[in-house]
Design a protein around this motif. Structure first.
Motif, PDB file in Angstrom:
ATOM      1  N   ASP A  50      70.310   6.969 -99.797  1.00  0.00           N
ATOM      2  CA  ASP A  50      70.687   7.439 -98.466  1.00  0.00           C
ATOM      3  C   ASP A  50      69.467   8.058 -97.803  1.00  0.00           C
ATOM      4  O   ASP A  50      68.768   8.876 -98.406  1.00  0.00           O
ATOM      5  N   GLN A  51      69.228   7.702 -96.536  1.00  0.00           N
ATOM      6  CA  GLN A  51      68.032   8.191 -95.852  1.00  0.00           C
ATOM      7  C   GLN A  51      68.342   8.895 -94.543  1.00  0.00           C
ATOM      8  O   GLN A  51      67.433   9.306 -93.827  1.00  0.00           O
TER       9      GLN A  51
ATOM     10  N   CYS B 226      67.128  12.901 -97.227  1.00  0.00           N
ATOM     11  CA  CYS B 226      67.142  12.205 -98.517  1.00  0.00           C
ATOM     12  C   CYS B 226      66.923  13.219 -99.642  1.00  0.00           C
ATOM     13  O   CYS B 226      65.853  13.273-100.257  1.00  0.00           O
TER      14      CYS B 226
ATOM     15  N   ILE C 193      62.929   8.276 -92.191  1.00  0.00           N
ATOM     16  CA  ILE C 193      63.767   9.030 -93.131  1.00  0.00           C
ATOM     17  C   ILE C 193      64.035  10.407 -92.549  1.00  0.00           C
ATOM     18  O   ILE C 193      63.106  11.143 -92.209  1.00  0.00           O
TER      19      ILE C 193
ATOM     20  N   TYR D 278      74.368  10.303 -95.922  1.00  0.00           N
ATOM     21  CA  TYR D 278      74.562  11.249 -97.029  1.00  0.00           C
ATOM     22  C   TYR D 278      75.905  11.961 -96.902  1.00  0.00           C
ATOM     23  O   TYR D 278      76.659  12.078 -97.878  1.00  0.00           O
TER      24      TYR D 278
END
Length: 573
Positions: A166-167, A127, A124, A172
């Protein structure tokens, strides 16, 4: 009744409710979509707990996914530590943990959960909605470990046709662009309002996910989460568009009610920030405009809105960003300048102010020491002397104090000797690392507009495909005195010269220029700084390259001008 059903993290007084007594109702597994849309789970905390455990438990995940047992092993003994012992991960991008009627100590629980997430999900990178999601799930968890497991399953979803959170920055950022496309199509009146007020709609739409997961009050956010867990990502778009429609209606009502005449439009950056804050305040107080039921009704009343449309827009926007080299958010480490008191002496800056500006400069220069190259107090008010002292230094820091006591300046990436490449013709040169700033009466920096709005440019393909001729003060052979290190594919580098970008206007790449009668910083529909040949009189105004307001009084007298170079303390004497 299970621990989850009792809601041990909930501040029931703050929520205005009391814990349920007796055996909870059993979840009906038929037609969960209808139940979620109709808000049937909101009638019972225990029922919503069951629904969330069932829905998230059914999410297809990768084979190895950390669960509650892993959390208990890793975080044993951490429960007594405060939130400050567990700073939020970088990937939340400074998003705070919403209180959501949780107990005060529960905020520390969210910090601990996210800290463990950062360790167990190293892939990730971006986020910002995760603090809100974890805080909501904590409401319906019996302990932190259960919240961690629910959060982790949402992150570990491996169904290619199912998008949840979204990561990455690419995902994003492309979602923000997609929201702008959807707003233009499905909310034209609201979009027109945003463009008219902010003049920078993409900047405003960059917050769209935080409106839904972060700014909405708990009652509304929980109802959105109900539907989101059943129907997926498109629900977030629908709710955000509904909020935008309701915001426009709210503003139209306020205008119809009369009031003060609107003030002159502020600079673009300030206008966008004001609209962002106004929408955020409206969303936080959405209860005055719409109940959770009304909000969802508005969201699902938007016609011709399909998952396929979203997927196509998202894919197109991701490709566009990748072509422009925008896949990660650049975030520099904080490097503290250690000034040598024996060599630093400025009549314009204090040591603290120099450290403040040093925090803005490109990271590869941050360990250098400032070296006074030119000052009108010693070298006199002559442009020729300015050039003779400054040539050979790259980069430089220009500082100006006016007779009114205002202080402003510029970081200039390129040697002033580059001006000679244009012959007798005034031509701009420099790179996207240049920026202008003001220190007094207030401190503000204005970077190259393309850094804030990469959509203004796309990376030029290498291998002889660059155009010939002079662009931004560069020679047709593409030479530049600034050494350009190799960069990974897909990374936007602001230190590249203007020739490395397909710009929609040359006005956005006019960094610095010099001639026998003046020096100029920033161009395009005005200059950020203009200083005459006697280094005595100056002007400042808005310019397209930096999208800045005037840095001080628009016409000013120079009381003192200094130029500082960068001395590499690691270089051999």
């Amino acid at each position: 009744m299970s621990e989850e059903d009792r809601g041990p993290f909930v501040d029931w007084a703050l929520l205005g409710e009391t814990p349920e007594a007796g055996a909870p109702a059993k979840l009906d597994l038929k037609d969960l979509k209808q139940q979620a849309r109709q808000g049937q789970w909101s009638r019972s905390h225990a029922l919503r707990c069951q629904a969330y455990r069932h829905l998230i438990g059914a999410v297809p995940c990768r084979a190895v996914t950390s669960d509650a047992a892993v959390y208990r092993d890793l975080m044993a003994g951490a429960a007594q530590k405060p939130a400050s012992a567990f700073p939020l991960p970088d990937f939340v991008d400074d998003s705070p943990v919403p209180r959501y009627a949780l107990r005060a100590e529960a905020v520390a629980s969210v910090h601990r959960v996210l800290s463990c997430v950062a360790g167990q999900f190293p892939d990730i990178s971006h986020c910002p909605t995760l603090p809100a999601v974890a805080a909501l799930l904590l409401h319906f968890s019996g302990d932190e470990a259960a919240c961690f497991e629910l959060t982790g399953r949402l992150l570990a979803c491996n169904d290619p046709g199912r998008r949840l959170l979204d990561q990455t920055y690419l995902a994003y950022r492309s979602s923000c662009m997609t929201f702008g496309d959807l707003a233009t199509k499905h909310c034209p009146a609201a979009h027109k309002l945003v463009v008219g007020a902010a003049r920078d709609a993409p900047e405003v739409y960059g917050d769209w996910q935080r409106w839904v997961l972060g700014d909405l009050p708990f009652g509304h956010a929980a109802r959105v989460l109900d539907v989101f867990l059943v129907e997926g990502y498109k629900v977030l778009y629908r709710v955000a568009l509904a909020l935008l429609k309701l915001y426009r209606k709210h503003k139209a009502g306020a205008a119809a009610g009369g009031g003060a005449q609107p003030a002159p439009p502020p600079p673009q950056q300030e206008a966008a920030a004001a609209v962002r804050e106004d929408i955020q305040a409206f969303v936080r107080n959405i209860g005055a405009a719409a109940t959770p039921e009304k909000l969802l009704e508005k969201a699902f009343s938007i016609r011709l809105f399909s998952r396929k449309e979203i997927a196509l827009l998202q894919a197109a926007n991701e490709r566009s960003l990748q072509q422009k080299g925008i896949t990660v958010k650049q975030k520099r480490r904080n490097v503290q300048l250690s000034l040598n008191p024996d060599t630093f002496s400025s009549e314009i800056f204090t040591a603290k102010e120099m450290r403040d500006v040093w925090a803005w400069i490109p990271e590869r220069f941050a360990l250098c020491q400032p070296q006074l190259v030119f000052t009108t107090a010693t070298h006199g008010c002559s442009l020729n002397r300015f050039y003779s002292h400054c040539e050979g230094y790259e980069p430089t820091l220009l500082l100006i104090r006016t007779t009114a006591g205002e202080v402003c300046g510029a970081f200039l990436s390129t040697d002033w000797e580059e001006r000679k490449r244009g012959g007798n013709k005034l031509s701009f040169f420099g790179t996207g690392e240049c920026f202008v700033f003001r220190m007094k009466p207030e401190m503000e920096r204005y970077e190259w507009v393309v850094i804030r709005h990469p959509e203004l440019a796309s990376a030029v393909k290498t291998g002889g495909q660059e155009g010939s001729g002079e662009v931004g003060g560069q020679n047709s052979d593409g030479s530049s005195s600034l050494q350009q290190p190799e960069r990974p594919a897909g990374e936007l580098s602001p230190f590249l010269a203007a020739r490395h970008f397909n710009l929609n206007s040359r006005n956005t790449s006019m960094f610095m220029a010099g001639s026998f009668d003046s020096i100029i910083v920033g161009g395009g529909e005005g200059n950020a700084l203009y200083i005459d040949s006697e280094l005595n009189h100056g002007r400042t105004g808005s310019c397209t390259t930096f999208d800045n307001p005037p840095l001080c009084s628009e016409s000013f007298q120079v009381a003192l001008l200094e130029v500082w170079g960068f001395q590499d303390t690691m270089a051999p004497e």
